[in-house]
Scaffold this motif. Structure first.
Motif, PDB file in Angstrom:
ATOM      1  N   GLY A 184       0.774  -1.247   0.000  1.00  0.00           N
ATOM      2  CA  GLY A 184       0.000   0.000   0.000  1.00  0.00           C
ATOM      3  C   GLY A 184       0.793   1.278   0.000  1.00  0.00           C
ATOM      4  N   PHE A 185       2.144   1.223   0.103  1.00  0.00           N
ATOM      5  CA  PHE A 185       2.888   2.488   0.130  1.00  0.00           C
ATOM      6  C   PHE A 185       2.985   3.140  -1.249  1.00  0.00           C
ATOM      7  CE2 PHE A 185       6.232  -0.828  -0.008  1.00  0.00           C
ATOM      8  CZ  PHE A 185       6.853  -0.505  -1.206  1.00  0.00           C
ATOM      9  N   GLU A 186       2.370   2.498  -2.234  1.00  0.00           N
ATOM     10  CA  GLU A 186       2.306   3.143  -3.546  1.00  0.00           C
ATOM     11  C   GLU A 186       1.381   4.362  -3.529  1.00  0.00           C
ATOM     12  OE1 GLU A 186      -1.304   0.354  -5.325  1.00  0.00           O
ATOM     13  OE2 GLU A 186       0.703   0.205  -6.158  1.00  0.00           O
ATOM     14  N   SER A 187       0.605   4.485  -2.465  1.00  0.00           N
ATOM     15  CA  SER A 187      -0.287   5.651  -2.352  1.00  0.00           C
ATOM     16  C   SER A 187       0.405   6.864  -1.752  1.00  0.00           C
ATOM     17  CB  SER A 187      -1.506   5.293  -1.482  1.00  0.00           C
ATOM     18  OG  SER A 187      -1.104   5.020  -0.140  1.00  0.00           O
TER      19      SER A 187
ATOM     20  N   PRO B  47       2.531   9.079  -3.056  1.00  0.00           N
ATOM     21  CA  PRO B  47       2.389  10.307  -3.879  1.00  0.00           C
ATOM     22  C   PRO B  47       1.022  10.955  -3.730  1.00  0.00           C
ATOM     23  CG  PRO B  47       3.464   8.584  -5.135  1.00  0.00           C
ATOM     24  CD  PRO B  47       2.988   7.948  -3.869  1.00  0.00           C
ATOM     25  N   ASP B  48      -0.019  10.118  -3.651  1.00  0.00           N
ATOM     26  CA  ASP B  48      -1.359  10.685  -3.474  1.00  0.00           C
ATOM     27  C   ASP B  48      -1.488  11.376  -2.119  1.00  0.00           C
ATOM     28  OD1 ASP B  48      -2.073   9.643  -5.943  1.00  0.00           O
ATOM     29  OD2 ASP B  48      -2.763   7.742  -5.078  1.00  0.00           O
ATOM     30  N   GLN B  49      -0.874  10.787  -1.097  1.00  0.00           N
ATOM     31  CA  GLN B  49      -0.916  11.408   0.224  1.00  0.00           C
ATOM     32  C   GLN B  49      -0.213  12.763   0.210  1.00  0.00           C
ATOM     33  OE1 GLN B  49       0.409   8.751   3.363  1.00  0.00           O
ATOM     34  NE2 GLN B  49      -0.298   6.965   2.206  1.00  0.00           N
ATOM     35  N   LEU B  50       0.942  12.818  -0.475  1.00  0.00           N
ATOM     36  CA  LEU B  50       1.674  14.082  -0.562  1.00  0.00           C
ATOM     37  C   LEU B  50       0.867  15.129  -1.305  1.00  0.00           C
ATOM     38  CD1 LEU B  50       5.290  12.800  -1.325  1.00  0.00           C
ATOM     39  CD2 LEU B  50       4.456  13.790   0.798  1.00  0.00           C
ATOM     40  N   VAL B  51       0.201  14.715  -2.377  1.00  0.00           N
ATOM     41  CA  VAL B  51      -0.616  15.654  -3.147  1.00  0.00           C
ATOM     42  C   VAL B  51      -1.746  16.198  -2.292  1.00  0.00           C
ATOM     43  CG1 VAL B  51      -2.207  15.872  -5.092  1.00  0.00           C
ATOM     44  CG2 VAL B  51      -0.022  14.707  -5.395  1.00  0.00           C
ATOM     45  N   ASN B  52      -2.440  15.298  -1.582  1.00  0.00           N
ATOM     46  CA  ASN B  52      -3.555  15.739  -0.739  1.00  0.00           C
ATOM     47  C   ASN B  52      -3.085  16.682   0.365  1.00  0.00           C
ATOM     48  OD1 ASN B  52      -5.331  14.153  -2.226  1.00  0.00           O
ATOM     49  ND2 ASN B  52      -5.068  12.369  -0.881  1.00  0.00           N
ATOM     50  N   ARG B  53      -1.946  16.348   0.962  1.00  0.00           N
ATOM     51  CA  ARG B  53      -1.432  17.207   2.026  1.00  0.00           C
ATOM     52  C   ARG B  53      -1.028  18.570   1.476  1.00  0.00           C
ATOM     53  NH1 ARG B  53       3.656  15.833   6.089  1.00  0.00           N
ATOM     54  NH2 ARG B  53       3.451  17.699   7.386  1.00  0.00           N
ATOM     55  N   SER B  54      -0.393  18.582   0.308  1.00  0.00           N
ATOM     56  CA  SER B  54       0.025  19.853  -0.295  1.00  0.00           C
ATOM     57  C   SER B  54      -1.181  20.710  -0.640  1.00  0.00           C
ATOM     58  CB  SER B  54       0.858  19.588  -1.542  1.00  0.00           C
ATOM     59  OG  SER B  54       2.048  18.892  -1.227  1.00  0.00           O
ATOM     60  N   ILE B  55      -2.264  20.065  -1.126  1.00  0.00           N
ATOM     61  CA  ILE B  55      -3.464  20.820  -1.466  1.00  0.00           C
ATOM     62  C   ILE B  55      -4.080  21.424  -0.213  1.00  0.00           C
ATOM     63  CG2 ILE B  55      -5.832  20.586  -2.320  1.00  0.00           C
ATOM     64  CD1 ILE B  55      -4.785  18.590  -4.356  1.00  0.00           C
ATOM     65  N   GLN B  56      -4.068  20.685   0.878  1.00  0.00           N
ATOM     66  CA  GLN B  56      -4.615  21.208   2.123  1.00  0.00           C
ATOM     67  C   GLN B  56      -3.788  22.384   2.646  1.00  0.00           C
ATOM     68  OE1 GLN B  56      -4.845  17.950   4.859  1.00  0.00           O
ATOM     69  NE2 GLN B  56      -6.510  16.903   3.762  1.00  0.00           N
ATOM     70  N   GLN B  57      -2.464  22.254   2.560  1.00  0.00           N
ATOM     71  CA  GLN B  57      -1.590  23.328   3.066  1.00  0.00           C
ATOM     72  C   GLN B  57      -1.619  24.549   2.159  1.00  0.00           C
ATOM     73  OE1 GLN B  57       2.317  21.697   3.478  1.00  0.00           O
ATOM     74  NE2 GLN B  57       1.790  20.411   5.231  1.00  0.00           N
ATOM     75  N   GLY B  58      -1.793  24.330   0.878  1.00  0.00           N
ATOM     76  CA  GLY B  58      -1.684  25.429  -0.067  1.00  0.00           C
ATOM     77  C   GLY B  58      -0.228  25.670  -0.444  1.00  0.00           C
ATOM     78  N   PHE B  59      -0.015  26.558  -1.385  1.00  0.00           N
ATOM     79  CA  PHE B  59       1.314  26.847  -1.893  1.00  0.00           C
ATOM     80  C   PHE B  59       1.585  28.345  -1.792  1.00  0.00           C
ATOM     81  CE2 PHE B  59      -0.348  23.147  -4.016  1.00  0.00           C
ATOM     82  CZ  PHE B  59       0.692  22.232  -3.966  1.00  0.00           C
TER      83      PHE B  59
END
Length: 439
Positions: A33-36, A38-50
């Motif tokens: 399951g650690f193939e997910s 990248p998706d976790q990083l994307v979701n976290r980045s979206i929550q934090q904003g840029f």
């Protein structure tokens, strides 16, 4: 063919790294399951904003604010600047933008009064100081015991859009000096502003001339990365189009059956998003759509790390000792603490000696002043005694004169009485004689 070579070299690098770190590669027999990740990083980045910070450097009226408005399709309502500022100052404004579900904290820093002074010597210094100040603020946050980098507003400049006047000849000395001073601190993307002011042939010659001058003067501008095979081809092509010739406008003009952002002239229309008219689309794609994250990464790993390393070296921190042996932060801290403690003791001893010396000098000065005061007191005492003796002498003389005068007065009175008595006897005799004659 190039892709295969890239993959093989990447595999070779991974194998060498694994051998060096003694890491064994294992094959998995099932799903974990650690193939997910990248998706976790994307979701976290979206929550934090840029966050993305742009520095616009260029003369007043060259079109900096208009281009930024056009890039983000937003009216930032920046007020017009005067040409009569005595000094260059930097004005930053932060905005919250949202596109779909992605939030972007955009900071735009404008150089107010740049190039407007008669004496342009070191007009770039306030810009350098501002960039260093943002690096210093981030470094101080990193050095805190209790850091809050998660919520920290990163104000470091990620890209510098340097606006060049469309003269068609060459770079100004101010442009060369400024870019040379900034190239080690920020990612510089040169743009030719108001590119519709010169013809297409002149513009192409102008681009070649500018790049030649930048190379000959050792100015390092930002190169779009070509190590990622997905964007290597387009980035390599865009590197050949630098500097971008841009036109900015928020005005919409009807061309054919649709409304487009353009500039209307008596002889025709310059369409902002038409790549045959200018490089605006290329700049937007390279700056925002393709390489924004690389600009942020280059700011941290290249420019900020250089500043951080220089600052830590100034503070005495090193990675290796005198014998080229690795030093931990604790060892460096202890060595620096010992050095600082010895330096403090030395300075404290010097200050003590200086204090004792000054006290002795003060005592000698006070003694000298005391002797002078004593001498003056003796002198005044002697003068007072002499004056008193003179006064006593004058008083004695005056008393003698008074006594002599009193004696003379008494003698005079006696003489006057005798004379009066004698005169009175003569008068009586004369009266008696007259009376006798009458009888």
């Amino acid at each position: 063919m190039a892709t295969k070579t890239y993959k093989s070299s990447q595999v070779s690098d991974d194998e060498q790294r694994q051998k060096k770190e003694k890491i064994r590669s294992l094959s998995m027999s099932g799903h974990v399951g650690f193939e997910s990740l990248p998706d976790q990083l994307v979701n976290r980045s979206i929550q934090q904003g840029f966050c993305f910070n742009i520095l616009c450097v260029g003369e007043t009226g060259i079109g900096k604010s208009t281009l930024i408005d056009t890039l983000f399709n937003t009216n930032f309502e920046d007020h017009e600047s005067s040409h009569f500022y005595p000094h260059v100052r930097l004005k930053g404004q932060t905005y919250e933008l949202q596109e779909s579900n992605v939030r972007l904290k955009l900071t735009i820093v404008n150089t107010v009064g740049f190039g407007d002074q008669i004496n342009k010597d070191k007009s770039y210094q306030p810009i350098v100081d501002y960039i260093d100040a943002q690096f210093e603020a981030y470094l101080q946050e990193e050095l805190k015991i209790k850091r809050s980098l998660f919520n920290y507003h990163d104000s470091r400049i990620h890209v510098c859009l340097y606006f060049i006047s469309p003269t068609g000849h060459s770079l100004k000395t101010l442009d060369l000096l400024t870019m040379k001073s900034l190239d080690s601190k920020v990612n510089i993307i040169p743009v030719i502003a108001k590119a519709d002011a010169i013809s297409k042939t002149e513009l192409q010659r102008f681009k070649i001339k500018l790049m030649s001058e930048l190379v000959s003067n050792g100015v390092q501008i930002y190169q779009f990365p070509t190590d990622d095979e997905t964007i290597a081809k387009i980035n390599a092509s865009m590197n050949g189009h630098l500097p971008f010739a841009v036109v900015g406008s928020m005005d919409e003009v009807k061309v054919g059956n649709k409304m487009v952002k353009a500039r209307q002239y008596p002889w025709g229309v310059v369409q902002v998003e038409n790549e045959n008219h200018c490089d605006f689309v290329k700049l937007r794609e390279m700056l925002i759509c393709t390489n924004m994250e690389d600009l942020r990464e280059q700011t941290h790993t290249r420019h900020y790390e250089l500043y951080r390393r220089c600052k830590l070296e100034e503070m005495g921190f090193t990675d290796v000792g005198p014998e080229n042996k690795p030093l931990s932060l604790q060892e460096t801290y202890e060595a620096k603490r010992h050095e600082f403690y010895g330096e403090r003791q030395r300075k404290e001893e010097e200050m003590k000696q200086m204090f004792v010396q000054r006290v002795k000098e003060k005592e000698a000065t006070l003694k000298e002043a005391e002797r002078e005061l004593q001498a003056k007191f003796e002198h005044l005492k002697r003068v007072h005694h002499e004056e008193r003796m003179k006064l006593e002498e004058k008083r004695r003389l005056l008393e003698e004169e008074i006594i002599s005068f009193s004696k003379k007065k008494a003698t005079s009175e006696i003489h006057m009485n005798q004379a009066y008595m004698a005169a009175g006897g003569h008068l009586k005799k004369d009266k008696d004689r007259k009376n006798s004659n009458f009888m």
